[in-house]
Design a protein around this motif. Structure first.
Motif, mmCIF file in Angstrom:
data_model
loop_
_atom_site.group_PDB
_atom_site.id
_atom_site.type_symbol
_atom_site.label_atom_id
_atom_site.label_comp_id
_atom_site.label_asym_id
_atom_site.label_seq_id
_atom_site.Cartn_x
_atom_site.Cartn_y
_atom_site.Cartn_z
ATOM 1 N N THR A 131 0.721 -1.052 0.045
ATOM 2 C CA THR A 131 0.001 0.020 0.029
ATOM 3 C C THR A 131 0.884 1.302 -0.023
ATOM 4 O O THR A 131 0.272 2.477 0.170
ATOM 5 N N LYS A 134 -0.204 3.755 -2.801
ATOM 6 C CA LYS A 134 -1.626 4.340 -2.218
ATOM 7 C C LYS A 134 -1.609 5.386 -1.243
ATOM 8 O O LYS A 134 -2.326 6.501 -1.139
ATOM 9 N N ASP A 135 -0.925 4.742 -0.212
ATOM 10 C CA ASP A 135 -0.735 5.918 0.968
ATOM 11 C C ASP A 135 -0.252 7.034 0.507
ATOM 12 O O ASP A 135 -0.328 8.112 1.146
ATOM 13 N N ALA A 161 2.852 -2.975 -5.700
ATOM 14 C CA ALA A 161 2.326 -1.754 -5.087
ATOM 15 C C ALA A 161 1.766 -0.981 -6.311
ATOM 16 O O ALA A 161 0.827 -0.146 -5.921
ATOM 17 N N TYR A 164 -1.497 -2.566 -7.117
ATOM 18 C CA TYR A 164 -2.444 -2.116 -6.220
ATOM 19 C C TYR A 164 -3.177 -0.996 -6.361
ATOM 20 O O TYR A 164 -4.658 -0.843 -5.809
ATOM 21 N N ILE A 165 -2.848 0.064 -6.885
ATOM 22 C CA ILE A 165 -3.531 1.441 -7.117
ATOM 23 C C ILE A 165 -3.950 1.493 -8.557
ATOM 24 O O ILE A 165 -4.434 2.430 -8.943
ATOM 25 N N THR A 197 -6.618 -9.281 -2.334
ATOM 26 C CA THR A 197 -6.751 -7.816 -1.858
ATOM 27 C C THR A 197 -8.399 -7.119 -2.181
ATOM 28 O O THR A 197 -8.423 -6.230 -1.571
#
Length: 285
Positions: A131, A134-135, A161, A164-165, A197
Motif C-alpha cells: 500500500t 496508495k498511501d 504496489a 494495487y493502485i 486484496t
C-alpha cells in the motif's frame, strides 16, 4: 480521480517503457489529458528519456525520486515530499509537453527491493509494502486524468504496489515465443492478487510492439494470441501493431531536437500511436 494504468511484462526489451511513454505523450499532447508517469523500474529508462540527466541526478541526491518514497517506509524517515518530486511538463519534445508530469525513478531502487518485507515488522502498527504508493499518492491522483505506471519486469513487491493502485494493466509484447511466454503468469498472478486484496483491476489489453510485417513467426504468434483472445483466455489484442523501427529507439534519446510528436516518432508511427490511444480512451472512458 485518474484512470491508473500499469504496463508490465516479465521479460525486458519488449517495448514496455516506450509503450508507456508514447501512450502518455499522445494522451497529453493529442487528446488534452492531464497525465502523470510513475517510473517504478530501477532501470530508470522512462526517467532518463523524459528529463535532463543532470537535473534527475540532483533530485535523486535530494530524495526527490521514487526510491526515497520506499526508503522512508523501510527506515521510518520522512524525507520524501510528493509535490517536490513531481517533474512538470516532461518529454524530449521541444521544451516538454504541457500536462505531462513524471515521478522519476532511481538506480538505487534496486537496493531497497529486498528490504521491503521489513516494512510490515516496523513500528507499532501493522503495515504492508503493497500500500506504499496508495498511501503516498492518494492525495494527488485527483490532479490527473491518467496515471501511467512503468513497472519493473517482475511481479515483486514494487510492481505489486503499482498494481494495487491501478484500474487497468497493459501487457506490451514482441510477438515471439520468449516475450509472450510470461503472459499466462502475469494474468494468473494479478488475478490471484486481485482476489486476495479486493482491488478492481482489469486487463486492458496486449500491445504488439517491434512487429515485423511479413514475418512468419510474428504473424503466427499473433494468430495464436488472437485465438486465445477469442477463447476468452487473453484480453484484447490492440491494433494497430507498433512496428520495429529505428524511430522508436531514437525516440528514447532525451536530446532528439524534435518539436512535435510527428517529428519524434515519424508520421506513420505517430498515426499508429494515435489510433492505439484512441482505442484505450474509448475502452476506459
Amino acid at each position: 480521480m485518474a484512470y491508473v494504468i500499469s504496463t508490465i511484462n516479465l521479460k525486458g526489451g519488449v517495448g514496455k517503457t516506450q509503450t508507456t511513454i508514447a501512450i502518455s505523450e499522445f494522451l497529453a499532447s493529442s487528446f488534452g489529458k492531464r497525465v502523470l508517469i510513475i517510473d517504478l523500474d530501477p532501470q530508470t529508462n522512462a526517467t532518463v528519456s523524459l528529463m535532463d540527466e543532470t537535473r534527475w541526478l540532483n533530485m535523486d541526491k535530494k530524495g526527490n525520486t521514487i526510491f526515497q518514497l520506499f526508503s522512508d517506509k523501510v527506515y521510518g524517515t520522512e524525507v520524501f515530499d510528493i509535490n517536490s518530486s513531481i517533474v512538470k511538463n516532461v518529454s524530449n519534445i521541444d521544451s516538454g509537453i504541457q500536462n505531462l508530469d513524471l515521478l522519476p525513478s532511481s538506480l538505487r531502487l534496486i537496493d531497497i527491493q529486498d528490504k521491503l518485507p521489513l516494512v510490515s515488522n516496523s513500528g507499532y502498527f501493522v503495515k504492508t509494502p503493497i500500500t506504499i504508493l496508495k498511501d503516498s499518492l492518494g492525495s494527488i491522483l485527483e490532479n490527473y486524468d491518467y496515471v501511467m505506471i512503468d513497472c519493473p519486469p517482475n511481479l515483486g513487491l514494487i510492481t505489486l504496489a503499482g498494481i494495487y493502485i491501478s484500474d487497468y494493466y497493459i501487457i506490451p509484447t514482441v510477438p515471439d515465443i520468449l516475450s509472450t511466454y510470461g503472459i499466462p503468469q502475469i494474468l494468473t498472478r494479478i488475478n490471484s492478487f486481485k482476489k486476495d486484496t479486493g482491488i478492481p483491476i482489469k486487463p486492458l489489453g496486449i500491445v504488439i510492439s517491434m512487429y515485423r510485417s511479413n514475418n512468419r513467426l510474428h504473424d503466427s504468434i499473433i494468430d495464436s494470441l488472437k485465438y486465445r483472445e477469442r477463447k476468452g483466455d487473453y484480453p484484447r489484442i490492440f491494433e494497430p501493431y507498433i512496428p520495429l523501427s529505428v524511430r522508436v529507439s531514437e525516440a528514447a534519446e532525451f536530446q532528439t531536437g524534435a518539436a512535435t510528436l510527428g517529428q519524434k516518432y515519424g508520421y506513420e508511427l505517430a498515426d499508429r500511436y494515435t489510433k492505439l490511444v484512441r482505442e484505450i480512451i474509448k475502452y476506459v472512458e
